[in-house]
Design a protein around this motif. Structure first.
Motif, PDB file in Angstrom:
ATOM      1  N   PRO A 282       0.799  -1.223   0.000  1.00  0.00           N
ATOM      2  CA  PRO A 282       0.000   0.000   0.000  1.00  0.00           C
ATOM      3  C   PRO A 282       0.831   1.274   0.000  1.00  0.00           C
ATOM      4  O   PRO A 282       0.368   2.307  -0.462  1.00  0.00           O
ATOM      5  N   ASN A 283       2.063   1.206   0.498  1.00  0.00           N
ATOM      6  CA  ASN A 283       2.879   2.421   0.536  1.00  0.00           C
ATOM      7  C   ASN A 283       3.597   2.679  -0.772  1.00  0.00           C
ATOM      8  O   ASN A 283       4.306   3.673  -0.916  1.00  0.00           O
ATOM      9  N   ARG A 284       3.460   1.774  -1.761  1.00  0.00           N
ATOM     10  CA  ARG A 284       4.131   1.962  -3.051  1.00  0.00           C
ATOM     11  C   ARG A 284       3.303   2.811  -4.010  1.00  0.00           C
ATOM     12  O   ARG A 284       3.844   3.522  -4.856  1.00  0.00           O
ATOM     13  N   LEU A 285       1.971   2.702  -3.928  1.00  0.00           N
ATOM     14  CA  LEU A 285       1.097   3.436  -4.840  1.00  0.00           C
ATOM     15  C   LEU A 285       0.071   4.230  -4.046  1.00  0.00           C
ATOM     16  O   LEU A 285      -0.486   3.731  -3.064  1.00  0.00           O
ATOM     17  N   THR A 286      -0.168   5.454  -4.470  1.00  0.00           N
ATOM     18  CA  THR A 286      -1.195   6.268  -3.840  1.00  0.00           C
ATOM     19  C   THR A 286      -2.568   5.844  -4.380  1.00  0.00           C
ATOM     20  O   THR A 286      -2.654   5.210  -5.448  1.00  0.00           O
ATOM     21  N   PRO A 287      -3.656   6.182  -3.670  1.00  0.00           N
ATOM     22  CA  PRO A 287      -5.000   5.865  -4.210  1.00  0.00           C
ATOM     23  C   PRO A 287      -5.217   6.435  -5.593  1.00  0.00           C
ATOM     24  O   PRO A 287      -5.864   5.794  -6.442  1.00  0.00           O
ATOM     25  N   THR A 288      -4.713   7.623  -5.844  1.00  0.00           N
ATOM     26  CA  THR A 288      -4.869   8.246  -7.172  1.00  0.00           C
ATOM     27  C   THR A 288      -4.156   7.416  -8.230  1.00  0.00           C
ATOM     28  O   THR A 288      -4.682   7.188  -9.328  1.00  0.00           O
ATOM     29  N   GLN A 289      -2.946   6.972  -7.919  1.00  0.00           N
ATOM     30  CA  GLN A 289      -2.189   6.156  -8.868  1.00  0.00           C
ATOM     31  C   GLN A 289      -2.898   4.827  -9.132  1.00  0.00           C
ATOM     32  O   GLN A 289      -2.944   4.341 -10.274  1.00  0.00           O
TER      33      GLN A 289
ATOM     34  N   THR B  37      -6.102   4.243  -8.981  1.00  0.00           N
ATOM     35  CA  THR B  37      -7.270   4.512  -9.825  1.00  0.00           C
ATOM     36  C   THR B  37      -6.862   4.723 -11.267  1.00  0.00           C
ATOM     37  O   THR B  37      -7.499   4.217 -12.200  1.00  0.00           O
ATOM     38  N   ALA B  38      -5.766   5.472 -11.470  1.00  0.00           N
ATOM     39  CA  ALA B  38      -5.299   5.769 -12.823  1.00  0.00           C
ATOM     40  C   ALA B  38      -4.858   4.509 -13.540  1.00  0.00           C
ATOM     41  O   ALA B  38      -5.092   4.314 -14.740  1.00  0.00           O
ATOM     42  N   LEU B  39      -4.226   3.577 -12.829  1.00  0.00           N
ATOM     43  CA  LEU B  39      -3.733   2.351 -13.439  1.00  0.00           C
ATOM     44  C   LEU B  39      -4.878   1.403 -13.818  1.00  0.00           C
ATOM     45  O   LEU B  39      -4.747   0.592 -14.734  1.00  0.00           O
ATOM     46  N   LYS B  40      -6.003   1.516 -13.086  1.00  0.00           N
ATOM     47  CA  LYS B  40      -7.139   0.642 -13.383  1.00  0.00           C
ATOM     48  C   LYS B  40      -8.038   1.221 -14.487  1.00  0.00           C
ATOM     49  O   LYS B  40      -8.951   0.540 -14.966  1.00  0.00           O
TER      50      LYS B  40
END
Length: 311
Positions: free
Chosen positions: A298-305, A307-310
């Motif tokens: 969880p500390n590698r990607l932010t929630p925004t990131q 969402t963007a990847l999905k």
């Protein structure tokens, strides 16, 4: 100093306690003194309503000077069997205890441990500790109980058949203390991890607990040296298998696919769950009943990131 003469600071604390309406037992507990010591001190110096710290300290000092016999000649300095100054040793023991108190060790337990360390005898009885520290048997018993629970002190029966038990410091005391601390940090990490899973790590509260879990898990890992090489290799293999499968798998399914015994799979899953920082950037996730999958830490990607990847 607990067990010795009351200091000026002790008397100020007594006066403050009386002003605040505390009972003798409460004042004694805060000063780690017997209640009888506090009651005698107050009775000798004006009672509960008339007690004044400065006056009590001056009066006690005056009584001590009057009761001390006049020296006819200069007394030689006291030394022990090794030529050391016993007063200097006692003062060091108190400083040693104060250092332990600063790290969270209860005061009386710290004094007992410091005295055991600075005594030349390999062990001491409760009666000897009472005499040297000038405290009650109850205080010593409580301190020994604490030190035994944290595995810093152990007791042995009298080898001469006496009824008194002897208390001594284990040879590997600091290794045991280190292990105890590592276990405590692991417990903190596990509890915080459960909270993060309950509250969901995507929420502010869950993220806070997840961060706490990672912090204490890292401390525990650093103190325990991390997983053994073989266990670490198995954990990484299981994570790779889950990543390759791209679907939740149970331990028996993993055992069949990898052709491993089920207990080896179980141990590998436990290692992967315990050492999350070691498996970074992948993390093991419970996916369904008795099933597991992998996810990015969880500390590698932010929630925004995420969402963007999905998208």
């Amino acid at each position: 100093m607990p067990g010795g003469r009351l200091s000026h600071e002790d008397r100020l604390a007594i006066a403050a306690g009386l002003t605040a309406g505390h009972g003798y037992a409460e004042i004694a507990r805060r000063l780690d003194r017997p209640t009888s010591t506090i009651s005698r001190e107050i009775a000798r110096n004006g009672g509960a309503r008339g007690y004044r710290a400065d006056h009590a300290h001056y009066a006690t000092s005056s009584r001590a000077r009057r009761s001390r016999p006049a020296a006819t000649m200069e007394e030689p300095a006291e030394v022990d069997a090794y030529g050391r100054d016993p007063q200097a040793v006692r003062e060091f023991a108190e400083r040693f205890a104060a250092t332990m108190v600063d790290t969270g060790v209860p005061r009386m337990a710290a004094r007992v441990l410091a005295h055991l360390y600075t005594a030349d005898s390999p062990s001491l009885t409760a009666a000897e500790l009472v005499r040297h520290l000038q405290v009650s048997h109850a205080s010593i018993s409580k301190a020994i109980g604490y030190l035994e629970r944290v595995e810093l002190v152990r007791r042995e029966p009298d080898d001469r058949g006496g009824r008194h038990e002897h208390y001594l410091i284990a040879e590997d005391v600091w290794i045991q203390a280190w292990k105890t601390s590592a276990r405590a940090n692991a417990n903190w990490a596990a509890t915080a991890r459960q909270g993060a899973e309950l509250l969901q790590s995507s929420t502010p509260a869950g993220a806070r607990l997840e961060q706490m879990s990672q912090f204490f898990q890292q401390l525990s890992n650093d103190m325990s040296g991390g997983p053994a090489a073989g266990a670490a290799e198995d954990a990484m293999t299981v994570l790779a298998a889950l990543f390759h499968a791209a679907r939740p798998l149970t331990a028996p399914q993993l055992a069949t696919a990898l052709d491993w015994p089920t207990d080896r799979i179980t141990a590998a899953l436990k290692t992967a769950h315990t050492y999350k920082d070691f498996t970074d950037p992948l993390v093991l996730r419970p996916a369904a009943t008795a099933a597991y999958t992998v996810d990015a830490s969880p500390n590698r990607l932010t929630p925004t990131q995420r969402t963007a990847l999905k998208a």
